[in-house]
Every structure is written in structure tokens, then in C-alpha cells.
Scaffold this motif. Structure first.
Motif, PDB file in Angstrom:
ATOM      1  N   SER A  14       1.623 -23.534  11.416  1.00  0.00           N
ATOM      2  CA  SER A  14       1.190 -22.447  12.290  1.00  0.00           C
ATOM      3  C   SER A  14      -0.120 -21.888  11.766  1.00  0.00           C
ATOM      4  N   GLY A  15      -0.953 -21.370  12.683  1.00  0.00           N
ATOM      5  CA  GLY A  15      -2.233 -20.817  12.255  1.00  0.00           C
ATOM      6  C   GLY A  15      -2.904 -20.026  13.356  1.00  0.00           C
ATOM      7  N   ASP A  16      -3.824 -19.136  12.954  1.00  0.00           N
ATOM      8  CA  ASP A  16      -4.538 -18.332  13.941  1.00  0.00           C
ATOM      9  C   ASP A  16      -6.047 -18.530  13.858  1.00  0.00           C
ATOM     10  N   GLY A  17      -6.472 -19.622  13.184  1.00  0.00           N
ATOM     11  CA  GLY A  17      -7.903 -19.868  13.080  1.00  0.00           C
ATOM     12  C   GLY A  17      -8.210 -21.305  12.735  1.00  0.00           C
ATOM     13  N   LYS A  18      -9.503 -21.616  12.689  1.00  0.00           N
ATOM     14  CA  LYS A  18      -9.961 -22.957  12.358  1.00  0.00           C
ATOM     15  C   LYS A  18     -10.126 -23.100  10.847  1.00  0.00           C
ATOM     16  N   ASN A  59       2.830 -31.193  13.704  1.00  0.00           N
ATOM     17  CA  ASN A  59       2.774 -30.409  14.931  1.00  0.00           C
ATOM     18  C   ASN A  59       2.188 -29.037  14.622  1.00  0.00           C
ATOM     19  N   ALA A  60       1.804 -28.297  15.667  1.00  0.00           N
ATOM     20  CA  ALA A  60       1.154 -27.014  15.433  1.00  0.00           C
ATOM     21  C   ALA A  60       1.632 -25.949  16.411  1.00  0.00           C
ATOM     22  N   LEU A  61       1.713 -24.721  15.881  1.00  0.00           N
ATOM     23  CA  LEU A  61       1.935 -23.528  16.682  1.00  0.00           C
ATOM     24  C   LEU A  61       0.733 -22.627  16.465  1.00  0.00           C
ATOM     25  N   VAL A  62      -0.031 -22.406  17.522  1.00  0.00           N
ATOM     26  CA  VAL A  62      -1.302 -21.702  17.440  1.00  0.00           C
ATOM     27  C   VAL A  62      -1.149 -20.282  17.967  1.00  0.00           C
TER      28      VAL A  62
END
Length: 242
Positions: A145-149, A177-180
Motif C-alpha cells: 500500500s502507498g500514497d505516493g511515488k 499487488n497494490a492498494l493506492v
């Protein structure tokens, strides 16, 4: 205070759990790679860990865990690649039983990561866990998971880049996999699709606010714990008409 915490992070942070001593292989090995970089406030950090703990107490997620048979689950809390990520030990959930100790360990985790958004370093730490020879997992998954590049600023020492981490995941046969959380970055899901995820049936889910995170992490876990056939259908590639 924060400088002191960053210094503490120079050593691996390993939370003790029920030791995994069985020689039997697991069906799925899953590592949650949780963003703890400087863009994440203490309140948002706490929200993420309580949402994850809640997901592992959710009836539908527990049902998916039961269907998946034997699942090894762990977590890394990552931030600046200059410092070691916080890691939980492996927890074994068999037939849906054993999720509560992992939920409690996640809740009790005390933050010691901050700094740059080093996604590659976070994934690399997750892959280190997945390389544990005791697991011999049929499927290996990193749930990031992440909120930025990825931060591209010069660093004091060599750390794993995002490209290096993706290549290692490919070589290991692991899916990322990703949760943005894209509250103020409208193109972030596209970035994660092109630059972060990798592997069989890899996917990105995105939410606009942390208020949506709890629901999204449950849906993401259910999708990751499903069989490969079901996961393909859920990806939309072979979705049947409504």
C-alpha cells in the motif's frame, strides 16, 4: 524525537510470534507491505494498522482464509530505505484459524519508520521474508500500500530500487499487488500499474481517502486469497456480463 526513532530503525524490528517449525509447504505466503513514509501522518499510520487488524477479524476475509487452506502471513512497515523496515514474524493461519494473533501483532506495532517513499525497499524487505525456505509456498504475494511515488532523490547509501525489487519478484515468481491511497494524486493508480505491480494476475486497487481504506483492504485480501481462476475473473479480464 523523530530522529531518535529513525536511529532505532537501523536495526531490524522483529515482533515475536508463534514460530513456524513445520516442514510442510503453505498454500499462500502473503506479506502486507505498509507505507510508513513521511507523507503518512501518525493518525494515518494508526488507521492503516487498525484497518488491517480489523480485516483479519472480518467474517468474509476469514472465510477466504479458510478456503485458501494454509496461509502464512506477515507484514513489513516501510519508509526510508536508508533504514531497516519494521517486520512482523510469520503467522500461520490454517483453515481460517489463527488470524487473531496476527491481528493483535499488527495493532500493537509501534511506529519507527519515516522518511522517503522507498517503495522498492519496502517490496525488497517483503521478498526477503518470502525467501524463507521454511515456507515453500505454492503462491507468494506482496500486498503493498502507498500514497505516493518512489522517491528518486540521491541517497547516502545503495538501497534496492523499485526496478530491482520488481525484477527480484519476477525471478522469485512472486506477485506484487497494490492498494493506492490517491487523495491528491489522480494519476497514482496508473503509476502503480506501470511501475510497481508485477506477476500473475497482479492488480491495483485505489481509494481516494483513508475512510475507504478499511473496505478496500478487505476486498483486496479476499481477491488475493482466492484461487487463480477466481482472481482472474475478479480482475475483470474475463468478467462475465452483468
Amino acid at each position: 524525537m523523530r530522529k531518535t526513532l529513525l536511529c532505532m530503525a537501523s536495526a531490524s524490528f522483529l515482533i515475536a510470534a508463534t514460530s513456524y517449525q513445520s516442514s510442510a509447504c503453505v498454500d499462500i505466503a502473503l506479506v502486507l507491505a505498509v507505507d510508513g513514509s513521511g507523507s503518512i501522518s501518525d493518525e494515518e499510520y494508526a488507521f492503516q494498522k487498525y484497518a488491517i487488524a480489523g480485516a483479519f477479524r472480518d467474517r468474509d476475509v476469514l472465510s477466504a482464509l479458510k478456503s485458501a487452506n494454509t496461509v502464512a502471513v506477515s507484514a513489513v512497515f516501510w519508509g526510508d530505505g536508508e533504514f531497516a523496515a519494521q517486520r512482523l514474524d510469520w503467522f500461520i493461519i490454517s483453515g481460517g484459524k489463527g488470524a487473531e494473533p496476527f491481528a493483535r501483532a499488527t495493532e500493537n506495532n509501534q511506529r519507527i519508520v519515516f522518511g522517503n517513499t522507498d517503495i522498492g525497499s519496502g517490496i525488497w524487505s517483503a521478498l526477503d521474508l518470502l525467501s524463507d525456505p521454511r515456507l515453500c509456498a505454492t503462491r507468494s504475494v506482496v500486498n503493498v500500500s502507498g500514497d505516493g511515488k518512489e522517491t528518486t532523490a540521491p541517497k547516502r547509501r545503495q538501497v534496492a530500487s523499485l526496478a530491482q525489487a520488481r525484477l527480484r519478484a519476477e525471478h522469485m515468481g512472486a506477485t506484487v499487488n497494490a492498494l493506492v491511497i490517491a487523495d491528491d494524486m489522480g494519476d497514482l493508480a496508473s503509476y502503480y500499474t506501470k511501475r510497481v505491480i508485477v506477476g500473475a494476475n497482479a492488480f491495483v486497487m485505489d481509494v481516494r481517502t483513508y475512510a475507504d481504506y478499511s473496505t478496500a483492504i478487505k476486498k483486496k485480501l479476499i481477491r488475493e486469497l482466492s484461487s487463480q481462476t477466481v482472481a482472474t475473473l475478479l480482475s475483470g479480464k474475463n468478467r462475465p456480463p452483468d
